[in-house]
Design a protein around this motif. Structure first.
Motif, short mmCIF file in Angstrom:
data_model
loop_
_atom_site.label_atom_id
_atom_site.label_comp_id
_atom_site.label_asym_id
_atom_site.label_seq_id
_atom_site.Cartn_x
_atom_site.Cartn_y
_atom_site.Cartn_z
N LEU A 24 41.74 39.51 41.21
CA LEU A 24 42.67 40.38 40.49
C LEU A 24 42.24 40.54 39.04
O LEU A 24 41.68 39.62 38.44
CB LEU A 24 44.09 39.82 40.54
N THR A 25 42.49 41.71 38.49
CA THR A 25 42.22 41.96 37.09
C THR A 25 43.39 41.48 36.24
O THR A 25 44.47 41.17 36.77
CB THR A 25 42.00 43.46 36.83
N VAL A 26 43.19 41.46 34.93
CA VAL A 26 44.27 41.06 34.03
C VAL A 26 45.48 41.99 34.20
O VAL A 26 46.63 41.54 34.21
CB VAL A 26 43.78 41.06 32.57
N ASN A 27 45.22 43.28 34.34
CA ASN A 27 46.31 44.25 34.53
C ASN A 27 47.07 43.96 35.82
O ASN A 27 48.31 44.03 35.85
CB ASN A 27 45.76 45.67 34.56
N GLU A 28 46.35 43.67 36.88
CA GLU A 28 46.99 43.40 38.17
C GLU A 28 47.80 42.10 38.12
O GLU A 28 48.89 42.01 38.69
CB GLU A 28 45.94 43.34 39.28
N ILE A 29 47.25 41.10 37.44
CA ILE A 29 47.97 39.83 37.29
C ILE A 29 49.22 40.04 36.47
O ILE A 29 50.28 39.48 36.77
CB ILE A 29 47.06 38.77 36.65
N SER A 30 49.10 40.85 35.44
CA SER A 30 50.26 41.15 34.59
C SER A 30 51.39 41.76 35.42
O SER A 30 52.55 41.37 35.29
CB SER A 30 49.85 42.12 33.48
N THR A 31 51.05 42.70 36.29
CA THR A 31 52.05 43.34 37.13
C THR A 31 52.65 42.36 38.13
O THR A 31 53.87 42.30 38.31
CB THR A 31 51.43 44.52 37.89
#
Length: 210
Positions: free
Chosen positions: A164-171
């Motif tokens: 997962l990317t940082v953006n995906e983890i954030s979501t």
């Protein structure tokens, strides 16, 4: 009887795919070929669709998004760090082979001697497959990591290693991108690594990703 390990084979020449299937037939009790890919784009798609234990792939294949062999392997190791990768190639450049091994490839085989090398390699990798561990869902059995990482840092790191990317983890975690990024950097700093590649290498040495 232990569960069969899933294999994905990839090559832009159908004749080589047929050859790989034939070479792996004697090991059908331990391994099963789940799917095959003819391009790098198909390869990534098939990895996303299936649960794969071993990837056997050509080094140079056509593709729209991924047309550089080293960059492709780096992407695959980042998204699927526990995947065992065997690269088959006609490229004999020692520098390329060293780069592949630094990226985490478990074996680089020549197509010219594939008929003798592949089965030997599969048998050699059997112990690594039997001991393979996925990233745990909790801090249990990770005394070294449990001491140094907070639960939130550990959670971010676990999701990062799953691709997962940082953006995906954030979501997923309902945290701001800045918070996730800070927790990621903090975890890597505590582990003494300065890049994601070093992080994967570190975890492989601990036996957590392969």
């Amino acid at each position: 009887m232990s569960k069969k390990k899933n294999i994905l084979i990839a090559d832009d020449h159908p004749i080589y795919l047929m050859g790989l299937r034939a070479l792996l037939t004697p090991l059908s009790r331990q391994y099963q070929i789940i799917d095959e890919a003819l391009t790098t784009d198909e390869l990534i798609t098939k990895l996303e669709q299936h649960s794969i234990d071993i990837l056997i792939t050509d080094f140079s294949m056509p593709g729209e998004k991924y047309n550089d062999g080293l960059a492709l392997i780096q992407l695959i190791k980042r998204r699927w760090p526990s995947l065992l990768i065997i690269v088959v190639t006609m490229v004999s450049n020692p520098g390329v082979q060293r780069s592949l091994r630094r990226l985490g490839v478990h074996a680089v085989l020549s197509k010219a001697s594939l008929s003798t090398e592949l089965l030997h390699t599969m048998k050699r990798l059997a112990p690594a497959l039997a001991c393979a561990k996925a990233w745990p869902d909790s801090d249990e059995a990770q005394p070294g990591l449990r001491v140094s990482l907070t639960p939130k840092e550990n959670e971010v790191l676990r999701l990062l290693l799953r691709g997962l990317t940082v953006n995906e983890i954030s979501t997923r975690l309902s945290r701001t991108k800045q918070t996730v990024s800070a927790q990621k950097k903090s975890a890597m700093r505590k582990l003494g690594v300065t890049s994601e590649y070093e992080l994967y290498e570190y975890l492989q040495q601990l036996g957590l990703t392969s």
